[in-house]
Design a protein around this motif. Structure first.
Motif, PDB file in Angstrom:
ATOM      1  N   ALA A 183      14.382  -6.155   1.475  1.00  0.00           N
ATOM      2  CA  ALA A 183      13.122  -6.587   0.883  1.00  0.00           C
ATOM      3  C   ALA A 183      12.023  -6.803   1.929  1.00  0.00           C
ATOM      4  CB  ALA A 183      13.329  -7.860   0.067  1.00  0.00           C
ATOM      5  N   PHE A 184      12.375  -7.378   3.105  1.00  0.00           N
ATOM      6  CA  PHE A 184      11.331  -7.595   4.108  1.00  0.00           C
ATOM      7  C   PHE A 184      10.799  -6.268   4.619  1.00  0.00           C
ATOM      8  CE2 PHE A 184       9.852  -7.939   8.469  1.00  0.00           C
ATOM      9  CZ  PHE A 184       8.814  -8.841   8.306  1.00  0.00           C
ATOM     10  N   ASP A 185      11.695  -5.326   4.916  1.00  0.00           N
ATOM     11  CA  ASP A 185      11.246  -4.017   5.371  1.00  0.00           C
ATOM     12  C   ASP A 185      10.333  -3.370   4.333  1.00  0.00           C
ATOM     13  OD1 ASP A 185      12.681  -4.271   7.692  1.00  0.00           O
ATOM     14  OD2 ASP A 185      14.156  -2.706   7.232  1.00  0.00           O
ATOM     15  N   PHE A 186      10.708  -3.512   3.051  1.00  0.00           N
ATOM     16  CA  PHE A 186       9.890  -2.878   2.016  1.00  0.00           C
ATOM     17  C   PHE A 186       8.522  -3.556   1.925  1.00  0.00           C
ATOM     18  CE2 PHE A 186       8.306  -2.098  -2.268  1.00  0.00           C
ATOM     19  CZ  PHE A 186       8.364  -0.710  -2.279  1.00  0.00           C
ATOM     20  N   LEU A 187       8.498  -4.883   1.989  1.00  0.00           N
ATOM     21  CA  LEU A 187       7.207  -5.579   1.950  1.00  0.00           C
ATOM     22  C   LEU A 187       6.349  -5.187   3.146  1.00  0.00           C
ATOM     23  CD1 LEU A 187       5.396  -7.660   0.572  1.00  0.00           C
ATOM     24  CD2 LEU A 187       6.560  -9.441   1.886  1.00  0.00           C
ATOM     25  N   LEU A 188       6.957  -5.056   4.323  1.00  0.00           N
ATOM     26  CA  LEU A 188       6.214  -4.635   5.506  1.00  0.00           C
ATOM     27  C   LEU A 188       5.695  -3.211   5.339  1.00  0.00           C
ATOM     28  CD1 LEU A 188       5.286  -5.330   8.364  1.00  0.00           C
ATOM     29  CD2 LEU A 188       7.495  -4.513   9.215  1.00  0.00           C
ATOM     30  N   TYR A 189       6.524  -2.348   4.745  1.00  0.00           N
ATOM     31  CA  TYR A 189       6.087  -0.972   4.477  1.00  0.00           C
ATOM     32  C   TYR A 189       4.858  -0.971   3.564  1.00  0.00           C
ATOM     33  CZ  TYR A 189       6.434   3.964   3.041  1.00  0.00           C
ATOM     34  OH  TYR A 189       6.175   5.291   2.789  1.00  0.00           O
ATOM     35  N   CYS A 190       4.879  -1.797   2.533  1.00  0.00           N
ATOM     36  CA  CYS A 190       3.737  -1.882   1.622  1.00  0.00           C
ATOM     37  C   CYS A 190       2.500  -2.408   2.347  1.00  0.00           C
ATOM     38  CB  CYS A 190       4.072  -2.784   0.439  1.00  0.00           C
ATOM     39  SG  CYS A 190       5.337  -2.145  -0.671  1.00  0.00           S
ATOM     40  N   THR A 191       2.686  -3.413   3.187  1.00  0.00           N
ATOM     41  CA  THR A 191       1.567  -3.985   3.929  1.00  0.00           C
ATOM     42  C   THR A 191       0.930  -2.952   4.848  1.00  0.00           C
ATOM     43  OG1 THR A 191       2.597  -6.167   3.873  1.00  0.00           O
ATOM     44  CG2 THR A 191       0.899  -5.826   5.522  1.00  0.00           C
ATOM     45  N   ARG A 192       1.752  -2.090   5.436  1.00  0.00           N
ATOM     46  CA  ARG A 192       1.234  -1.070   6.345  1.00  0.00           C
ATOM     47  C   ARG A 192       0.679   0.148   5.608  1.00  0.00           C
ATOM     48  NH1 ARG A 192       5.985  -1.245  11.062  1.00  0.00           N
ATOM     49  NH2 ARG A 192       5.246  -3.205  12.007  1.00  0.00           N
ATOM     50  N   ASN A 193       0.998   0.264   4.330  1.00  0.00           N
ATOM     51  CA  ASN A 193       0.546   1.415   3.536  1.00  0.00           C
ATOM     52  C   ASN A 193      -0.022   0.917   2.199  1.00  0.00           C
ATOM     53  OD1 ASN A 193       1.733   3.852   5.173  1.00  0.00           O
ATOM     54  ND2 ASN A 193       3.410   2.362   5.040  1.00  0.00           N
ATOM     55  N   PRO A 194      -1.123   0.170   2.247  1.00  0.00           N
ATOM     56  CA  PRO A 194      -1.623  -0.471   1.028  1.00  0.00           C
ATOM     57  C   PRO A 194      -2.191   0.493   0.000  1.00  0.00           C
ATOM     58  CG  PRO A 194      -3.154  -0.816   2.849  1.00  0.00           C
ATOM     59  CD  PRO A 194      -1.929  -0.196   3.435  1.00  0.00           C
ATOM     60  N   ALA A 195      -2.646   1.676   0.423  1.00  0.00           N
ATOM     61  CA  ALA A 195      -3.207   2.603  -0.567  1.00  0.00           C
ATOM     62  C   ALA A 195      -2.138   3.084  -1.558  1.00  0.00           C
ATOM     63  CB  ALA A 195      -3.885   3.776   0.122  1.00  0.00           C
ATOM     64  N   PRO A 196      -0.981   3.594  -1.096  1.00  0.00           N
ATOM     65  CA  PRO A 196       0.039   3.989  -2.069  1.00  0.00           C
ATOM     66  C   PRO A 196       0.868   2.829  -2.601  1.00  0.00           C
ATOM     67  CG  PRO A 196       0.789   4.529   0.131  1.00  0.00           C
ATOM     68  CD  PRO A 196      -0.634   4.056   0.263  1.00  0.00           C
ATOM     69  N   CYS A 197       0.845   1.677  -1.903  1.00  0.00           N
ATOM     70  CA  CYS A 197       1.758   0.573  -2.262  1.00  0.00           C
ATOM     71  C   CYS A 197       1.031  -0.758  -2.371  1.00  0.00           C
ATOM     72  CB  CYS A 197       2.871   0.460  -1.224  1.00  0.00           C
ATOM     73  SG  CYS A 197       3.793   1.961  -0.886  1.00  0.00           S
ATOM     74  N   PRO A 198       0.040  -0.893  -3.261  1.00  0.00           N
ATOM     75  CA  PRO A 198      -0.636  -2.190  -3.398  1.00  0.00           C
ATOM     76  C   PRO A 198       0.245  -3.203  -4.124  1.00  0.00           C
ATOM     77  CG  PRO A 198      -1.527  -0.611  -4.979  1.00  0.00           C
ATOM     78  CD  PRO A 198      -0.529   0.136  -4.149  1.00  0.00           C
ATOM     79  N   VAL A 199       0.635  -4.259  -3.440  1.00  0.00           N
ATOM     80  CA  VAL A 199       1.571  -5.228  -4.000  1.00  0.00           C
ATOM     81  C   VAL A 199       0.835  -6.179  -4.948  1.00  0.00           C
ATOM     82  CG1 VAL A 199       3.172  -7.101  -3.483  1.00  0.00           C
ATOM     83  CG2 VAL A 199       3.047  -5.119  -1.974  1.00  0.00           C
ATOM     84  N   LEU A 200       1.348  -6.288  -6.178  1.00  0.00           N
ATOM     85  CA  LEU A 200       0.790  -7.189  -7.185  1.00  0.00           C
ATOM     86  C   LEU A 200       1.657  -8.418  -7.391  1.00  0.00           C
ATOM     87  CD1 LEU A 200      -0.216  -4.558  -9.897  1.00  0.00           C
ATOM     88  CD2 LEU A 200      -1.622  -5.467  -8.050  1.00  0.00           C
ATOM     89  N   ALA A 201       2.976  -8.236  -7.330  1.00  0.00           N
ATOM     90  CA  ALA A 201       3.884  -9.361  -7.583  1.00  0.00           C
ATOM     91  C   ALA A 201       5.226  -9.072  -6.930  1.00  0.00           C
ATOM     92  CB  ALA A 201       4.066  -9.589  -9.085  1.00  0.00           C
ATOM     93  N   VAL A 202       5.906 -10.142  -6.492  1.00  0.00           N
ATOM     94  CA  VAL A 202       7.242 -10.055  -5.905  1.00  0.00           C
ATOM     95  C   VAL A 202       8.085 -11.169  -6.524  1.00  0.00           C
ATOM     96  CG1 VAL A 202       8.601 -10.047  -3.786  1.00  0.00           C
ATOM     97  CG2 VAL A 202       6.215  -9.272  -3.728  1.00  0.00           C
ATOM     98  N   THR A 203       9.297 -10.838  -6.951  1.00  0.00           N
ATOM     99  CA  THR A 203      10.163 -11.838  -7.573  1.00  0.00           C
ATOM    100  C   THR A 203      11.040 -12.523  -6.526  1.00  0.00           C
ATOM    101  OG1 THR A 203      11.998 -10.320  -8.006  1.00  0.00           O
ATOM    102  CG2 THR A 203      10.257 -10.461  -9.678  1.00  0.00           C
ATOM    103  N   GLU A 204      11.567 -13.683  -6.883  1.00  0.00           N
ATOM    104  CA  GLU A 204      12.558 -14.354  -6.061  1.00  0.00           C
ATOM    105  C   GLU A 204      13.875 -13.572  -6.129  1.00  0.00           C
ATOM    106  OE1 GLU A 204      12.274 -16.979  -4.146  1.00  0.00           O
ATOM    107  OE2 GLU A 204      10.207 -17.489  -4.662  1.00  0.00           O
TER     108      GLU A 204
END
Length: 262
Positions: free
Chosen positions: A43-64
């Motif tokens: 999950a951390f790697d994926f969140l970091l991937y989204c942060t580094r690639n916000p155009a294709p991966c804009p994060v709206l919500a993350v669950t526990e």
């Protein structure tokens, strides 16, 4: 079946198994989202991937971890049942395309909801910009480019884009409108010659229907939420789950445009 009038009504039909079709083209003005579910150790790697690639991966919500319920504003929904169709991978290989993932849910699962370009199509239409789709599908053609995304941990891969053919006189208007919706991938990443993205044949998309291009149209390309679906299999994660293309999650809230760019 009549089109549901609200996202909550749509989710009820989906959860009951009475709506298994795409959400593309439904409920103009409401926020739609792509889904990615990964084990906690990814999950951390994926969140970091989204942060580094916000155009294709804009994060709206993350669950526990382990909690299948997403809560955002007035939306309270179960990610196991409230999307029309899913894709499941085991060890990087496709395993199933169910309409309910209750049996696939794991105690360490973390869900991510990422913004989707179907969100800005309503505003485009409202502004008089045509959104052209093939008769058989209310989804755009999608292409894998030769542009690399920024890697993060175990995740890397190419940028994937969706294409909409826009009349040349309206391209600037389309750019202005979509730039106001960063939660829907924002402004285009490329306009014009597909070869600039390494796309050899516009008539042959990698995913989705054939493009509809009329005389005087210009191909316009937006970052696409299929991007992380190509980055995930190479991680060989024990499991991963995504939405089936075109079958998105729909939030209760309408889309608020940001300020005009510049």
């Amino acid at each position: 079946m009549d089109t549901p009038a609200t996202p909550a009504a749509l989710r009820r039909l989906v959860a009951d198994g009475r709506w298994t079709g795409p959400t593309a083209g439904l409920l103009d003005g409401y926020q739609q989202a792509n889904l990615v579910i990964v084990p906690r150790d990814l999950a951390f790697d994926f969140l970091l991937y989204c942060t580094r690639n916000p155009a294709p991966c804009p994060v709206l919500a993350v669950t526990e971890p382990g909690d299948p319920v997403v809560r955002l504003g007035t939306t309270v929904a179960d990610l196991r049942t409230d999307l029309p169709r899913y894709r499941v991978w085991h060890d990087g290989e496709p395993a199933a395309e169910p309409t309910d993932i209750t049996a696939h849910w794991r105690p360490d699962a973390v869900g991510f909801l990422l913004g989707c370009s179907h969100t800005f199509e309503g505003p485009l239409r409202a502004a008089g910009v045509p959104v052209r789709y093939a008769p058989e599908s209310a989804a755009p053609p999608v292409y894998v480019t030769d542009v690399a995304t920024r890697p993060a941990g175990r995740l890397s891969g190419p940028l994937v884009v969706s294409m909409r053919a826009i009349p040349a006189r309206l391209v600037a208007r389309a750019v202005e409108i979509t730039a106001r919706y960063p939660a829907g991938h924002g402004a285009p990443v490329h306009i014009g010659d597909p070869a600039g993205l390494g796309i050899a044949d516009l008539a042959r998309p990698d995913f989705g229907p054939s493009p509809v291009v009329e005389d005087g149209d210009v191909p316009v390309f937006w970052a696409c939420g299929v991007t992380p679906q190509l980055a995930l299999p190479a991680t060989r994660a024990r499991y991963a789950i995504t939405h089936y293309p075109g079958h998105m999650f729909v939030f209760d809230h309408t889309v608020d445009a940001g300020p005009a760019p510049g």
